[in-house]
Design an enzyme around this catalytic site. Structure first.
Site, PDB file in Angstrom:
ATOM      1  N   GLU A 147       1.938  11.232   0.670  1.00 23.46           N
ATOM      2  CA  GLU A 147       1.309  12.591   0.959  1.00 23.46           C
ATOM      3  C   GLU A 147       2.268  13.514   0.914  1.00 23.46           C
ATOM      4  O   GLU A 147       2.875  14.166   1.711  1.00 23.46           O
ATOM      5  CB  GLU A 147       0.792  12.261   2.324  1.00 23.46           C
ATOM      6  CG  GLU A 147      -0.044  11.409   2.743  1.00 23.46           C
ATOM      7  CD  GLU A 147      -0.612  11.261   4.335  1.00 23.46           C
ATOM      8  OE1 GLU A 147      -0.662  12.234   4.783  1.00 23.46           O
ATOM      9  OE2 GLU A 147      -1.222  10.317   4.708  1.00 23.46           O
ATOM     10  N   ASP A 173       0.938  -1.287   0.003  1.00 21.87           N
ATOM     11  CA  ASP A 173       0.158  -0.023   0.000  1.00 21.87           C
ATOM     12  C   ASP A 173       0.864   1.405   0.119  1.00 21.87           C
ATOM     13  O   ASP A 173       1.830   1.307   0.784  1.00 21.87           O
ATOM     14  CB  ASP A 173      -0.954  -0.010   1.372  1.00 21.87           C
ATOM     15  CG  ASP A 173      -1.982   1.418   1.349  1.00 21.87           C
ATOM     16  OD1 ASP A 173      -2.677   1.712   0.641  1.00 21.87           O
ATOM     17  OD2 ASP A 173      -1.602   2.173   2.392  1.00 21.87           O
ATOM     18  N   TYR A 183     -11.462  11.861   5.764  1.00 21.67           N
ATOM     19  CA  TYR A 183     -11.223  12.709   7.013  1.00 21.67           C
ATOM     20  C   TYR A 183     -10.123  13.831   7.161  1.00 21.67           C
ATOM     21  O   TYR A 183      -9.315  13.627   6.028  1.00 21.67           O
ATOM     22  CB  TYR A 183     -10.892  11.514   8.319  1.00 21.67           C
ATOM     23  CG  TYR A 183      -9.822  10.506   7.850  1.00 21.67           C
ATOM     24  CD1 TYR A 183      -8.676  10.670   7.712  1.00 21.67           C
ATOM     25  CD2 TYR A 183     -10.272   9.125   7.469  1.00 21.67           C
ATOM     26  CE1 TYR A 183      -7.602   9.818   7.303  1.00 21.67           C
ATOM     27  CE2 TYR A 183      -9.355   7.970   7.098  1.00 21.67           C
ATOM     28  CZ  TYR A 183      -8.085   8.459   7.078  1.00 21.67           C
ATOM     29  OH  TYR A 183      -7.029   7.438   6.890  1.00 21.67           O
ATOM     30  N   ASP A 234       1.264   5.315   0.609  1.00 20.32           N
ATOM     31  CA  ASP A 234       0.410   6.312   1.279  1.00 20.32           C
ATOM     32  C   ASP A 234       1.561   7.571   1.108  1.00 20.32           C
ATOM     33  O   ASP A 234       1.913   7.939   1.934  1.00 20.32           O
ATOM     34  CB  ASP A 234       0.347   6.046   2.754  1.00 20.32           C
ATOM     35  CG  ASP A 234      -0.707   7.278   3.355  1.00 20.32           C
ATOM     36  OD1 ASP A 234      -0.773   8.172   2.665  1.00 20.32           O
ATOM     37  OD2 ASP A 234      -0.732   7.237   4.657  1.00 20.32           O
TER      38      ASP A 234
END
Length: 380
Positions: free
Chosen positions: A148, A144, A223, A146
């Protein structure tokens, strides 16, 4: 000898007709797999506390957070504890043999080196090889990412450049190729997923339609829509907008952005927050909702919010429009946004209605009593 009487033969014929009709109806319906439930489990603090208590029977995937990026490689910065955590997580498959365990690379604090790592073809191959080598060595099920964020700033000091837009796609192409090689070695399917920001900025700086071709799931971080301690106090993980502003952030808007960007619905995973965000506000108007904040306030994990804050003078309210709860302390003028059992039920209903892949949440340890995971399990 007669095996069946005439009435019995008639009943049997009717039963066959009903069975045939049911079979035909079933065949006409598209197959809908059960929604996925993906838990991000943090190993960045060290050893996972009491891993045997993780309710894996209610999960389909665990994304282990996080693996770092160093010198162009996927890197186990906390090697001593990471390896122990991998062993404990793999042991949970004795209770759920279908459980998939992935490494999640990056996160807010470890995304500064992605842009450099995947800048060239050689760099992408190295990064892909070292990512897949970790799951090969420890018997895990996938990778995965991620990041950012590609093309825009995340944490202060992160490297980013315009080329990230294309390199983001090429990175997944390289990882998928390495995973395909591992699949040939093992005969076992390996997964490639990504966590993505929920705003327009993310789809504008990526090629999500192309990237999605290599991905099994796109996990929308629906979120942290509001984080500025001195900005506007409001919902940070709402399903719908709470105002008339069509640009207001919400999970619904995020899903629409990624659908419009070309990501298939069956690959989209909606995010649920297992924690709250809080603000102090200068006015009690509207119980602080969408009012100017004067500072931040610790929200905490959901178990803490549910079990402790009502006794401290916080009042729970429900925003019908946003399908989101919030807490308000009239004396301290504090507003807290979070997900609870009711909002989780609404999100799960939305996922099923729109044929999305499922839900994911950050982060397991924020709700050790399983209030929200139980709500997800009941909804699915």
């Amino acid at each position: 000898m007669r095996l069946f009487s005439k009435p019995m033969r008639a009943a049997a014929a009717a039963l066959l007709l009903l069975t045939g009709a049911a079979a035909a109806l079933s065949a006409a319906r598209p197959f809908r797999p059960k929604p996925v439930v993906i838990a991000y489990v943090g190993g960045f603090r060290g050893l996972i506390p009491d891993p045997a208590s993780i309710a894996v029977e209610k999960l389909t995937h665990i994304n282990y957070a996080f693996v770092d990026v160093q010198r162009g490689e996927a890197w186990l910065t906390n090697l001593a504890t990471d390896t122990v955590n991998f062993r404990h997580l793999n042991a949970l498959k004795s209770r759920n043999p279908d459980l998939k365990i992935l490494i999640s690379i990056g996160g807010w604090s470890w995304s500064e080196n992605f842009s450099d790592a995947v800048l060239t073809d050689a760099g992408r191959k190295l990064f892909a090889h070292t990512s897949v080598d970790i799951i090969r060595k420890y018997g895990l099920d996938g990778v995965d990412i991620d990041w950012e964020y590609p093309g825009v700033a995340g944490e202060e000091g992160n490297v980013f450049r315009p080329e990230d837009k294309q390199n983001y796609t090429l990175m997944f192409q390289a990882i998928r190729a390495s995973l395909d090689s591992l699949e040939k070695e093992t005969g076992v399917k390996k997964l490639l997923t990504t966590a993505v920001g929920g705003g327009k900025y993310f789809v504008e700086h990526t090629e999500m339609a192309e990237a999605a071709k290599y991905l099994d799931f796109v996990n929308i971080m629906s979120y942290d829509y509001k984080t500025n301690p001195n900005g506007i106090a409001g919902h940070h993980t709402n399903l719908f907008g709470s105002t008339d502003n069509p640009e207001e952030s919400s999970a619904h808007r995020s899903v629409g952005l990624f659908l419009d960007a070309g990501v298939p619905a069956e690959k989209i995973v909606m995010g649920i927050a297992f924690y709250g965000r809080g603000w102090k506000v200068g006015s009690d108007t509207a119980r602080g909702l969408n009012r100017k904040a004067t500072g931040g306030y610790r929200g905490g994990g959901y178990a803490f919010i549910k079990d402790s804050l009502p006794a401290k003078g916080f009042e729970r309210h429900w925003d019908k429009r946003a399908k989101a709860p919030y807490l308000w302390h009239p004396g301290q003028q504090v507003f807290i946004s979070f997900d609870d059992e009711r909002s989780v039920k609404e999100k799960c209903r939305y996922v099923k209605k729109h044929d999305l892949a499922g839900v994911m949440f950050w982060e397991y340890s924020s709700d050790p009593k399983g209030y929200l995971l139980d709500a997800i399990n009941k909804a699915f």
